[in-house]
Design a protein around this motif. Structure first.
Motif, PDB file in Angstrom:
ATOM      1  N   ASP A   1       0.829  -1.208   0.000  1.00  0.00           N
ATOM      2  CA  ASP A   1       0.000   0.000   0.000  1.00  0.00           C
ATOM      3  C   ASP A   1       0.865   1.261   0.000  1.00  0.00           C
ATOM      4  OD1 ASP A   1      -2.374  -1.382  -0.073  1.00  0.00           O
ATOM      5  OD2 ASP A   1      -2.651  -1.386   2.109  1.00  0.00           O
ATOM      6  N   VAL A   2       1.958   1.242   0.779  1.00  0.00           N
ATOM      7  CA  VAL A   2       2.872   2.390   0.808  1.00  0.00           C
ATOM      8  C   VAL A   2       3.493   2.590  -0.565  1.00  0.00           C
ATOM      9  CG1 VAL A   2       4.994   3.330   1.779  1.00  0.00           C
ATOM     10  CG2 VAL A   2       3.367   2.168   3.271  1.00  0.00           C
ATOM     11  N   ALA A   3       3.992   1.497  -1.167  1.00  0.00           N
ATOM     12  CA  ALA A   3       4.639   1.598  -2.474  1.00  0.00           C
ATOM     13  C   ALA A   3       3.658   2.075  -3.544  1.00  0.00           C
ATOM     14  CB  ALA A   3       5.229   0.247  -2.864  1.00  0.00           C
ATOM     15  N   ASN A   4       2.443   1.547  -3.518  1.00  0.00           N
ATOM     16  CA  ASN A   4       1.443   1.920  -4.528  1.00  0.00           C
ATOM     17  C   ASN A   4       0.941   3.350  -4.361  1.00  0.00           C
ATOM     18  OD1 ASN A   4       1.598  -0.631  -5.683  1.00  0.00           O
ATOM     19  ND2 ASN A   4      -0.075  -1.451  -4.445  1.00  0.00           N
ATOM     20  N   SER A   5       1.119   3.908  -3.153  1.00  0.00           N
ATOM     21  CA  SER A   5       0.671   5.283  -2.921  1.00  0.00           C
ATOM     22  C   SER A   5       1.603   6.304  -3.566  1.00  0.00           C
ATOM     23  CB  SER A   5       0.575   5.562  -1.418  1.00  0.00           C
ATOM     24  OG  SER A   5       1.875   5.639  -0.834  1.00  0.00           O
ATOM     25  N   GLY A   6       2.781   5.847  -4.006  1.00  0.00           N
ATOM     26  CA  GLY A   6       3.748   6.750  -4.604  1.00  0.00           C
ATOM     27  C   GLY A   6       4.629   7.459  -3.601  1.00  0.00           C
ATOM     28  N   VAL A   7       4.479   7.135  -2.313  1.00  0.00           N
ATOM     29  CA  VAL A   7       5.274   7.757  -1.251  1.00  0.00           C
ATOM     30  C   VAL A   7       6.439   6.849  -0.904  1.00  0.00           C
ATOM     31  CG1 VAL A   7       5.250   8.545   1.139  1.00  0.00           C
ATOM     32  CG2 VAL A   7       3.278   8.968  -0.320  1.00  0.00           C
ATOM     33  N   THR A   8       7.631   7.384  -0.861  1.00  0.00           N
ATOM     34  CA  THR A   8       8.800   6.589  -0.472  1.00  0.00           C
ATOM     35  C   THR A   8       9.278   6.922   0.936  1.00  0.00           C
ATOM     36  OG1 THR A   8      10.308   8.205  -1.479  1.00  0.00           O
ATOM     37  CG2 THR A   8       9.577   6.368  -2.861  1.00  0.00           C
ATOM     38  N   VAL A   9       8.907   8.101   1.430  1.00  0.00           N
ATOM     39  CA  VAL A   9       9.296   8.515   2.783  1.00  0.00           C
ATOM     40  C   VAL A   9       8.035   8.930   3.547  1.00  0.00           C
ATOM     41  CG1 VAL A   9      10.694  10.054   4.198  1.00  0.00           C
ATOM     42  CG2 VAL A   9      11.531   9.333   1.958  1.00  0.00           C
ATOM     43  N   LEU A  10       7.801   8.302   4.686  1.00  0.00           N
ATOM     44  CA  LEU A  10       6.665   8.635   5.544  1.00  0.00           C
ATOM     45  C   LEU A  10       7.105   9.719   6.519  1.00  0.00           C
ATOM     46  CD1 LEU A  10       5.461   4.989   6.294  1.00  0.00           C
ATOM     47  CD2 LEU A  10       4.576   6.564   4.554  1.00  0.00           C
ATOM     48  N   GLU A  11       6.579  10.927   6.330  1.00  0.00           N
ATOM     49  CA  GLU A  11       7.008  12.073   7.132  1.00  0.00           C
ATOM     50  C   GLU A  11       5.981  12.372   8.225  1.00  0.00           C
ATOM     51  OE1 GLU A  11       9.729  13.657   7.135  1.00  0.00           O
ATOM     52  OE2 GLU A  11      10.693  13.321   5.187  1.00  0.00           O
TER      53      GLU A  11
ATOM     54  N   PHE B   1      -4.000  16.308  18.492  1.00  0.00           N
ATOM     55  CA  PHE B   1      -4.980  15.279  18.820  1.00  0.00           C
ATOM     56  C   PHE B   1      -4.390  13.870  18.865  1.00  0.00           C
ATOM     57  CE2 PHE B   1      -7.175  18.706  16.499  1.00  0.00           C
ATOM     58  CZ  PHE B   1      -7.976  19.171  17.520  1.00  0.00           C
ATOM     59  N   LYS B   2      -3.090  13.756  18.686  1.00  0.00           N
ATOM     60  CA  LYS B   2      -2.452  12.443  18.697  1.00  0.00           C
ATOM     61  C   LYS B   2      -1.636  12.260  19.975  1.00  0.00           C
ATOM     62  CE  LYS B   2      -4.092  11.082  14.788  1.00  0.00           C
ATOM     63  NZ  LYS B   2      -5.028   9.950  14.732  1.00  0.00           N
ATOM     64  N   PRO B   3      -1.427  11.002  20.405  1.00  0.00           N
ATOM     65  CA  PRO B   3      -0.756  10.759  21.701  1.00  0.00           C
ATOM     66  C   PRO B   3       0.616  11.408  21.828  1.00  0.00           C
ATOM     67  CG  PRO B   3      -1.797   8.754  20.914  1.00  0.00           C
ATOM     68  CD  PRO B   3      -1.942   9.760  19.809  1.00  0.00           C
ATOM     69  N   THR B   4       1.387  11.459  20.739  1.00  0.00           N
ATOM     70  CA  THR B   4       2.726  12.069  20.817  1.00  0.00           C
ATOM     71  C   THR B   4       2.772  13.441  20.163  1.00  0.00           C
ATOM     72  OG1 THR B   4       3.438  11.024  18.747  1.00  0.00           O
ATOM     73  CG2 THR B   4       3.818   9.799  20.786  1.00  0.00           C
ATOM     74  N   GLY B   5       1.612  13.980  19.797  1.00  0.00           N
ATOM     75  CA  GLY B   5       1.589  15.290  19.149  1.00  0.00           C
ATOM     76  C   GLY B   5       1.948  15.241  17.681  1.00  0.00           C
ATOM     77  N   HIS B   6       2.066  14.048  17.104  1.00  0.00           N
ATOM     78  CA  HIS B   6       2.418  13.882  15.695  1.00  0.00           C
ATOM     79  C   HIS B   6       1.615  12.734  15.083  1.00  0.00           C
ATOM     80  CE1 HIS B   6       5.901  16.061  17.297  1.00  0.00           C
ATOM     81  NE2 HIS B   6       6.144  16.467  16.071  1.00  0.00           N
ATOM     82  N   PHE B   7       1.463  12.773  13.780  1.00  0.00           N
ATOM     83  CA  PHE B   7       0.871  11.647  13.075  1.00  0.00           C
ATOM     84  C   PHE B   7       1.453  11.584  11.667  1.00  0.00           C
ATOM     85  CE2 PHE B   7      -1.466  14.954  11.150  1.00  0.00           C
ATOM     86  CZ  PHE B   7      -2.203  14.465  10.085  1.00  0.00           C
ATOM     87  N   TYR B   8       1.126  10.519  10.956  1.00  0.00           N
ATOM     88  CA  TYR B   8       1.658  10.280   9.613  1.00  0.00           C
ATOM     89  C   TYR B   8       0.489  10.253   8.637  1.00  0.00           C
ATOM     90  CZ  TYR B   8       5.986   9.215  11.998  1.00  0.00           C
ATOM     91  OH  TYR B   8       7.125   9.309  12.780  1.00  0.00           O
ATOM     92  N   PRO B   9       0.206  11.377   7.950  1.00  0.00           N
ATOM     93  CA  PRO B   9      -0.965  11.435   7.065  1.00  0.00           C
ATOM     94  C   PRO B   9      -0.938  10.398   5.952  1.00  0.00           C
ATOM     95  CG  PRO B   9       0.471  13.353   6.762  1.00  0.00           C
ATOM     96  CD  PRO B   9       0.946  12.643   7.975  1.00  0.00           C
TER      97      PRO B   9
END
Length: 476
Positions: free
Chosen positions: A137-147, A153-161
């Motif tokens: 799914d990651v590869a097919n999305s065209g994204v190579t780096v998850l930023e 609203f997230k437990p650590t103050g960050h999320f990965y859209p």
């Protein structure tokens, strides 16, 4: 295969139970929630099959003595806002606190944050079939780096859209990506760092200045005055008489700063105990559980980006996860050194050995200086210059020692079975090797800064050791 989570609601009256059940039924989870109602007598006999308990404290009841010990993951529901009760609830095993009246969005958020960090969800997510589907799914999305992106609203103050678009249920994103990185599917790069509460792991922390004597927050900043002629030092307010400055000791009027008087420093005065101190103390208040502590008592959490490795791409291309050749992703053949990911894994292992077997080790960071100068004057030779120094840095190390390119101009070295005193001897020998590289002098005489930190019981994580070494290096 659908995952079934068993939820036990304890102590709720009929209307509250019905409201909670309706809220859970409205969730669009890809899981199945099996909900039962229990009384408080059954709380200490929770079945091993119970994935989550929602414990509803009786309304009007207060005091920490009324909070039971929770034997399963528990969401604590209460009408009481006393900090002592909240502290007690977390200490006795609660992982989340909800306040009445309950709102559906809050209930579902709490359920997600608890269940999707559970072992049942975790084990299913780390099965080879689930990992392969995620990588595809990651590869097919065209994204190579998850930023990472910041979010309150997230437990650590960050999320990965990008992950959110791929899978709606995955809430333990950072831990999940860390687990895949350890298996070689991602390379991690540090993007941010947050501080979490040491009791409930929340990032919602309030920093405030308090009086070091009585811990009151009502402190006022003031200015000191030093009268040169008589030597009297006092607060500005005690010198102020109308619009003039008059010394309270000798009653002389002060007219010219630098001639009659000076302002040597600020001070802080506490309105509660009237203490005057040069600096207040910084303390933290957790806005979730109410814990008050010093900054050093919080937990540091690193936030990374995650880049697909060649091993991950090969799994996607072949449609299967095979045995991994460690050198394919743990070793950098351009520098003949291990990469940073493997280095961090080895550092974690050394910490475990130290704590379990009292095995000594020291982390050394070596930074090459004046790289910017060489880049300006000899841009075509800077890589050769750095690699020559890296080679000299590692030539006399033992096979047990681990090295990596920590940053473009910094080498990381783990000296196994070596205390700080022994590490200093090694650093001196390495520096001598570098200074012997006279053929580099035409570009720039090599200068290398070192920092060394011996692993000890006070270090709670590899990141802690690294942070200390980086700080020592920056202070050089």
């Amino acid at each position: 295969m659908r995952k079934v989570f068993n939820i036990s609601i304890v102590g709720a009256h009929e209307e509250e139970f019905r409201s909670l059940k309706e809220s859970l039924a409205s969730a669009h989870f890809e899981t199945t929630l099996a909900i039962t109602q229990q009384d408080k007598a059954s709380l200490q006999h929770a079945s091993d099959n119970t994935d989550l308990t929602i414990y509803c404290q009786e309304e009007g009841v207060s005091g920490p003595d009324h909070v039971p010990v929770f034997v399963s993951k528990t969401i604590f529901v209460t009408s009481c806002y006393e900090k002592e009760i909240l502290n007690t609830a977390f200490k006795k095993g609660a992982v989340y606190v909800l306040y009445r009246p309950l709102h559906r969005s809050e209930v579902l958020l709490a359920i997600r944050n608890v269940l999707f960090f559970s072992k049942k969800y975790w084990d299913a997510s780390l099965a080879d079939a689930a990992i392969l589907a995620f990588l595809e799914d990651v590869a097919n999305s065209g994204v190579t780096v998850l930023e990472p992106v910041s979010s309150p609203f997230k437990p650590t103050g960050h999320f990965y859209p990008d992950v959110l678009r791929i899978t709606d249920e995955l809430e333990n994103v950072e831990d999940y990506l860390d687990a895949l990185a350890e298996r070689g599917f991602f390379i991690k790069r540090l993007r941010n760092r947050v501080r979490l509460c040491g009791l409930c792991d929340s990032y919602q922390i309030n920093y405030r200045e308090v009086c070091p004597v009585c811990s009151a927050i009502d402190i006022v900043k003031g200015q000191m005055i030093h009268h040169f002629q008589c030597g009297h030092v006092d607060s500005l307010e005690n010198f102020s008489v109308g619009t003039d400055l008059t010394c309270p000791k000798c009653e002389q009027t002060l007219r010219h700063i630098g001639i009659d008087y000076e302002k040597p420093s600020d001070y802080f005065k506490c309105a509660s105990c009237l203490s005057i101190v040069p600096e207040p103390v910084v303390e933290l208040e957790c806005l979730v559980c109410g814990l008050i502590c010093r900054p050093g008592e919080t937990v540091e959490k690193n936030i990374y980006s995650y880049e697909l490795t060649e091993y991950a791409w090969e799994a996607v291309r072949s449609g299967k996860i095979t045995g991994v050749d460690l050198t394919a992703f743990l070793y950098d053949h351009h520098t003949n050194l291990y990469n940073r990911q493997y280095f961090e894994i080895e550092l974690k292992r050394e910490l475990i050995r130290m704590k379990r077997y009292k095995s000594e080790f020291t982390l050394v960071l070596a930074r090459i200086e004046k790289i910017d100068e060489i880049q300006r004057n000899h841009p075509d030779r800077v890589t050769w210059y750095v690699n020559s120094i890296f080679k000299a840095l590692t030539q006399d190390l033992r096979e047990l020692d681990t090295t990596c390119v920590w940053e473009s101009n910094t080498l990381g070295i783990i000296l196994a079975e070596t205390n700080l005193e022994g590490a200093i001897v090694v650093v001196k020998r390495i520096n001598n090797n570098i200074q012997a590289l006279e053929y580099l002098y035409d570009l720039c005489k090599p200068e290398v800064s070192f920092s060394a930190v011996q692993g000890g019981p006070a270090h709670d994580s590899a990141e802690h050791v690294i942070a200390l070494a980086m700080k020592d290096l920056s202070d050089e």
